[in-house]
Design a protein around this motif. Structure first.
Motif, PDB file in Angstrom:
ATOM      1  N   LEU A 306      21.393  13.646  19.508  1.00 12.60           N
ATOM      2  CA  LEU A 306      21.268  14.661  20.557  1.00 12.60           C
ATOM      3  C   LEU A 306      21.733  14.181  21.920  1.00 12.60           C
ATOM      4  CD1 LEU A 306      17.824  16.256  19.598  1.00 12.60           C
ATOM      5  CD2 LEU A 306      20.126  16.934  18.900  1.00 12.60           C
ATOM      6  N   LYS A 307      21.593  12.870  22.213  1.00 13.99           N
ATOM      7  CA  LYS A 307      21.985  12.398  23.541  1.00 13.99           C
ATOM      8  C   LYS A 307      23.493  12.435  23.744  1.00 13.99           C
ATOM      9  CE  LYS A 307      22.057   7.480  22.354  1.00 13.99           C
ATOM     10  NZ  LYS A 307      21.391   6.190  22.605  1.00 13.99           N
ATOM     11  N   ARG A 308      24.251  12.608  22.692  1.00 14.24           N
ATOM     12  CA  ARG A 308      25.700  12.700  22.797  1.00 14.24           C
ATOM     13  C   ARG A 308      26.167  14.144  22.957  1.00 14.24           C
ATOM     14  NH1 ARG A 308      24.204   8.932  19.148  1.00 14.24           N
ATOM     15  NH2 ARG A 308      25.005   6.811  19.426  1.00 14.24           N
ATOM     16  N   MET A 309      25.222  15.101  22.908  1.00 14.57           N
ATOM     17  CA  MET A 309      25.558  16.522  22.960  1.00 14.57           C
ATOM     18  C   MET A 309      25.297  17.063  24.363  1.00 14.57           C
ATOM     19  SD  MET A 309      23.883  17.589  19.278  1.00 14.57           S
ATOM     20  CE  MET A 309      24.444  19.297  19.368  1.00 14.57           C
ATOM     21  N   ARG A 310      26.353  17.555  24.967  1.00  8.67           N
ATOM     22  CA  ARG A 310      26.286  18.064  26.338  1.00  8.67           C
ATOM     23  C   ARG A 310      25.265  19.185  26.453  1.00  8.67           C
ATOM     24  NH1 ARG A 310      29.906  21.617  29.326  1.00  8.67           N
ATOM     25  NH2 ARG A 310      30.221  20.879  31.455  1.00  8.67           N
ATOM     26  N   TRP A 311      24.376  19.113  27.446  1.00  8.81           N
ATOM     27  CA  TRP A 311      23.302  20.037  27.761  1.00  8.81           C
ATOM     28  C   TRP A 311      22.133  19.936  26.795  1.00  8.81           C
ATOM     29  CZ3 TRP A 311      24.105  20.681  32.398  1.00  8.81           C
ATOM     30  CH2 TRP A 311      25.376  20.965  32.920  1.00  8.81           C
ATOM     31  N   VAL A 312      22.405  19.718  25.524  1.00  8.55           N
ATOM     32  CA  VAL A 312      21.294  19.560  24.578  1.00  8.55           C
ATOM     33  C   VAL A 312      20.463  18.345  24.973  1.00  8.55           C
ATOM     34  CG1 VAL A 312      20.695  19.055  22.167  1.00  8.55           C
ATOM     35  CG2 VAL A 312      22.514  20.700  22.697  1.00  8.55           C
ATOM     36  N   ASP A 313      21.149  17.305  25.491  1.00  5.65           N
ATOM     37  CA  ASP A 313      20.425  16.073  25.792  1.00  5.65           C
ATOM     38  C   ASP A 313      19.443  16.259  26.946  1.00  5.65           C
ATOM     39  OD1 ASP A 313      22.407  15.934  27.936  1.00  5.65           O
ATOM     40  OD2 ASP A 313      21.824  13.836  28.124  1.00  5.65           O
ATOM     41  N   VAL A 314      19.816  16.993  28.006  1.00  4.23           N
ATOM     42  CA  VAL A 314      18.873  17.170  29.117  1.00  4.23           C
ATOM     43  C   VAL A 314      17.713  18.074  28.704  1.00  4.23           C
ATOM     44  CG1 VAL A 314      20.499  16.677  30.968  1.00  4.23           C
ATOM     45  CG2 VAL A 314      20.301  19.010  30.117  1.00  4.23           C
ATOM     46  N   ALA A 315      17.986  19.054  27.841  1.00  6.18           N
ATOM     47  CA  ALA A 315      16.909  19.905  27.323  1.00  6.18           C
ATOM     48  C   ALA A 315      15.950  19.076  26.466  1.00  6.18           C
ATOM     49  CB  ALA A 315      17.486  21.053  26.506  1.00  6.18           C
ATOM     50  N   THR A 316      16.506  18.135  25.700  1.00  3.02           N
ATOM     51  CA  THR A 316      15.666  17.266  24.878  1.00  3.02           C
ATOM     52  C   THR A 316      14.838  16.338  25.754  1.00  3.02           C
ATOM     53  OG1 THR A 316      17.354  17.322  23.137  1.00  3.02           O
ATOM     54  CG2 THR A 316      15.650  15.633  22.967  1.00  3.02           C
ATOM     55  N   LEU A 317      15.454  15.789  26.808  1.00  5.98           N
ATOM     56  CA  LEU A 317      14.702  14.947  27.745  1.00  5.98           C
ATOM     57  C   LEU A 317      13.527  15.722  28.342  1.00  5.98           C
ATOM     58  CD1 LEU A 317      17.500  13.043  29.726  1.00  5.98           C
ATOM     59  CD2 LEU A 317      15.788  12.032  28.218  1.00  5.98           C
ATOM     60  N   ALA A 318      13.784  16.963  28.743  1.00 11.29           N
ATOM     61  CA  ALA A 318      12.719  17.794  29.305  1.00 11.29           C
ATOM     62  C   ALA A 318      11.615  18.028  28.283  1.00 11.29           C
ATOM     63  CB  ALA A 318      13.294  19.125  29.786  1.00 11.29           C
ATOM     64  N   SER A 319      12.003  18.220  27.024  1.00 10.14           N
ATOM     65  CA  SER A 319      11.018  18.434  25.958  1.00 10.14           C
ATOM     66  C   SER A 319      10.177  17.184  25.725  1.00 10.14           C
ATOM     67  CB  SER A 319      11.730  18.825  24.665  1.00 10.14           C
ATOM     68  OG  SER A 319      12.467  20.022  24.830  1.00 10.14           O
ATOM     69  N   LEU A 320      10.811  16.010  25.782  1.00 12.58           N
ATOM     70  CA  LEU A 320      10.073  14.761  25.573  1.00 12.58           C
ATOM     71  C   LEU A 320       9.079  14.516  26.704  1.00 12.58           C
ATOM     72  CD1 LEU A 320      12.997  12.496  24.292  1.00 12.58           C
ATOM     73  CD2 LEU A 320      11.065  13.363  22.957  1.00 12.58           C
ATOM     74  N   TYR A 321       9.456  14.844  27.931  1.00 12.66           N
ATOM     75  CA  TYR A 321       8.513  14.734  29.044  1.00 12.66           C
ATOM     76  C   TYR A 321       7.358  15.725  28.854  1.00 12.66           C
ATOM     77  CZ  TYR A 321      11.949  11.991  31.728  1.00 12.66           C
ATOM     78  OH  TYR A 321      12.821  11.032  32.165  1.00 12.66           O
ATOM     79  N   THR A 322       7.696  16.949  28.443  1.00 11.60           N
ATOM     80  CA  THR A 322       6.672  17.975  28.258  1.00 11.60           C
ATOM     81  C   THR A 322       5.684  17.583  27.172  1.00 11.60           C
ATOM     82  OG1 THR A 322       8.264  19.678  28.950  1.00 11.60           O
ATOM     83  CG2 THR A 322       6.298  20.424  27.786  1.00 11.60           C
ATOM     84  N   LEU A 323       6.174  16.926  26.132  1.00 13.33           N
ATOM     85  CA  LEU A 323       5.288  16.489  25.041  1.00 13.33           C
ATOM     86  C   LEU A 323       4.226  15.515  25.539  1.00 13.33           C
ATOM     87  CD1 LEU A 323       7.632  16.033  21.943  1.00 13.33           C
ATOM     88  CD2 LEU A 323       5.729  17.639  22.194  1.00 13.33           C
ATOM     89  N   ARG A 324       4.523  14.763  26.584  1.00  8.38           N
ATOM     90  CA  ARG A 324       3.511  13.869  27.148  1.00  8.38           C
ATOM     91  C   ARG A 324       2.334  14.676  27.703  1.00  8.38           C
ATOM     92  NH1 ARG A 324       8.193  10.700  27.711  1.00  8.38           N
ATOM     93  NH2 ARG A 324       7.808   8.432  27.608  1.00  8.38           N
ATOM     94  N   VAL A 325       2.642  15.794  28.316  1.00  8.36           N
ATOM     95  CA  VAL A 325       1.582  16.646  28.854  1.00  8.36           C
ATOM     96  C   VAL A 325       0.769  17.248  27.714  1.00  8.36           C
ATOM     97  CG1 VAL A 325       1.087  18.652  30.286  1.00  8.36           C
ATOM     98  CG2 VAL A 325       2.985  17.136  30.884  1.00  8.36           C
TER      99      VAL A 325
END
Length: 477
Positions: A306-325
């Motif tokens: 996913l980190k190699r996919m444009r825009w998908v990677d920032v959405a995934t980063l946001a999801s990983l941060y949200t999962l912490r909450v």
């Protein structure tokens, strides 16, 4: 001057890494299903496994970290007219390619698809080629003792006192060269400085105004589990990014990319951390365990693809941060408002864009970053998405203030509205700093060290506490 050839082991001796492990992780990044399939099918036939993996992914031999002392020893031998031979258990094609890229003599002995040239097999091949005691051999592993026993001089990379003592007792000349790895480098690979991001697990407790000791202790256990899970994924990410890190100006100094820590040691640490994380998560209940598993699976998917996919990677980063909450809510058994999750996602989306803007700030060409889907030309688009994230976060927080949940927690809502300019200011400032490339490569870590930003966040939080009536409850003001 001796005419004996200088024979060098490759993995862990001439190189500060292992070509089989390099090949395995390069294969996971290129074709994970094929790599895993070959590994499970051929693990009992290492010679065939090495040959098969060599065909899955190419290695950039010019980037491989070299043991400088051994390289200097080889250069000196060549200048003296001695033969220098690479004798390795790695696949023959890889060793030959390495010799070519590192400008070494072409004489090699290595594993084929039929023979695993390791230990006794390597000793036999060298004795057949040069005779008993007819060569000097440099190695680093206990299995090399079988070769040193037949060499004239044993060159030992890393401390092996018992093996060295036995060789000296047998009348062998032993030369010890500094090598091995240090625990501090392994711990550095776990990135403990990133644990500050797990303070996000406290957000549900803060939002619910539940500050009991028992609740805080459950969250701290959750942070321990999440930190271990994150470290295990950081190791995986670094091992998948070996080539990209070696091409980077600063990431080339990371423990695995530089060869400071062997890949096998990192893999063992990764497994241990993963077991610890899941064990603690199981003690915290099914909900938290499920969040940890989802986080680890999504993180692996991010590292692999996913980190190699444009825009998908920032959405995934946001999801990983949200999962912490979400994890904080699961650990503390505190309910989380849907508004809160909708509010924090655009914040983390903005910070994901900031992370990419920071990486691209100092890029001098239009080429895409190694292992990423972005190049310098994407900076305006990333800035626009970050701006949308700022607007979305402020709008959603404003709408939240009219919800029944907010009315129950914040009796004085007009004070809650005063926080909106400060939230916007904090986010816009983060975007500006990222655009200028003036932060490190993780905006959350930067935010928790930035004095001005921390001041803004603390003031914003104090306004929210005042709106909730907590200052009056605690201090009578």
């Amino acid at each position: 001057m001796t005419e004996r050839p200088l024979v060098l082991d490759v993995d862990g001796t001439y190189l500060k890494t292992d070509l089989l492990m390099e090949n395995f992780w390069a294969g996971l990044g290129t074709d994970p299903l094929r790599t895993l399939g070959l590994s499970f099918a051929l693990w009992r036939r290492p010679e065939r496994l090495k040959a098969a993996l060599a065909e899955v992914a190419e290695l950039q031999m010019d980037l491989m970290p070299v043991h400088e002392d051994i390289a200097a020893m080889a250069a000196e031998a060549v200048s003296e007219g001695r033969d220098v031979v690479l004798a390795s258990a790695s696949n023959e094609a890889l060793v030959r390619e390495l010799a070519e890229y590192k400008d070494l003599p072409e004489t090699i002995l290595a594993s084929t698809s039929e023979v695993n040239l390791k230990g006794a097999a390597k000793a036999g091949a060298l004795v057949d080629a040069f005779g008993e005691g007819g060569f000097d051999y440099a190695g680093n592993a206990p299995v090399d003792a079988k070769v040193w026993a037949h060499a004239h001089t044993a060159i030992m990379v890393g401390a092996q006192p018992k093996v060295a003592a036995n060789l000296i007792a047998e009348g062998k000349q032993v030369i010890e060269v500094e090598g091995g790895w240090a625990w501090r480098d392994l711990i550095r690979a776990f990135r403990p400085h990133q644990y500050v991001k797990n303070i996000l697990l406290f957000l549900p407790v803060i939002a619910a105004h539940d500050f009991t000791l028992a609740t805080l202790m459950w969250v701290l256990l959750g942070i321990a589990s999440f930190s271990a899970a994150a470290s295990s994924i950081y190791v995986v990410n670094d091992l998948l990014d070996l080539e990209a890190d070696r091409l980077h100006a600063t990431k080339c100094n990371r423990p695995f990319a530089s060869g400071a820590v062997p890949i096998a040691v990192g893999m063992a640490g990764c497994i241990g951390l993963g077991i610890f994380a899941l064990g603690v998560a199981a003690c915290l209940g099914a909900a938290f365990f499920g969040v940890i598993v989802l986080y680890m699976v999504l993180s692996l998917a991010y590292s692999l693809k996913l980190k190699r996919m444009r825009w998908v990677d920032v959405a995934t980063l946001a999801s990983l941060y949200t999962l912490r909450v979400v994890a904080g809510a699961a650990a503390s058994a505190v309910s989380v408002s849907v508004y809160m999750l909708i509010f924090i996602f655009p914040i983390f989306l903005t910070l994901g864009c900031v992370k990419r803007l920071t990486e691209l700030a100092h890029v001098e060409t239009d080429a895409r970053l190694p292992g990423r889907g972005y190049g310098r030309l994407d900076r305006p688009d990333l800035l626009n998405v970050a701006g949308l994230g700022v607007f979305g976060a402020v709008l959603i927080f404003f709408l939240y203030s009219f919800s029944e949940h907010a009315m129950g927690l914040y009796p004085t809502r007009w004070i809650l509205w005063l926080t909106l300019p400060f939230i916007a200011f904090w986010l816009i400032r983060m975007v500006q700093i990222g655009w200028r490339g003036e932060m490190d490569y993780d905006p959350i870590v930067f935010a928790l060290r930035d004095k001005i930003g921390i001041g803004v966040l603390c003031f914003t939080l104090s306004l929210m506490f005042y709106a909730a009536g907590l200052w009056a409850e605690w201090f009578g003001v």
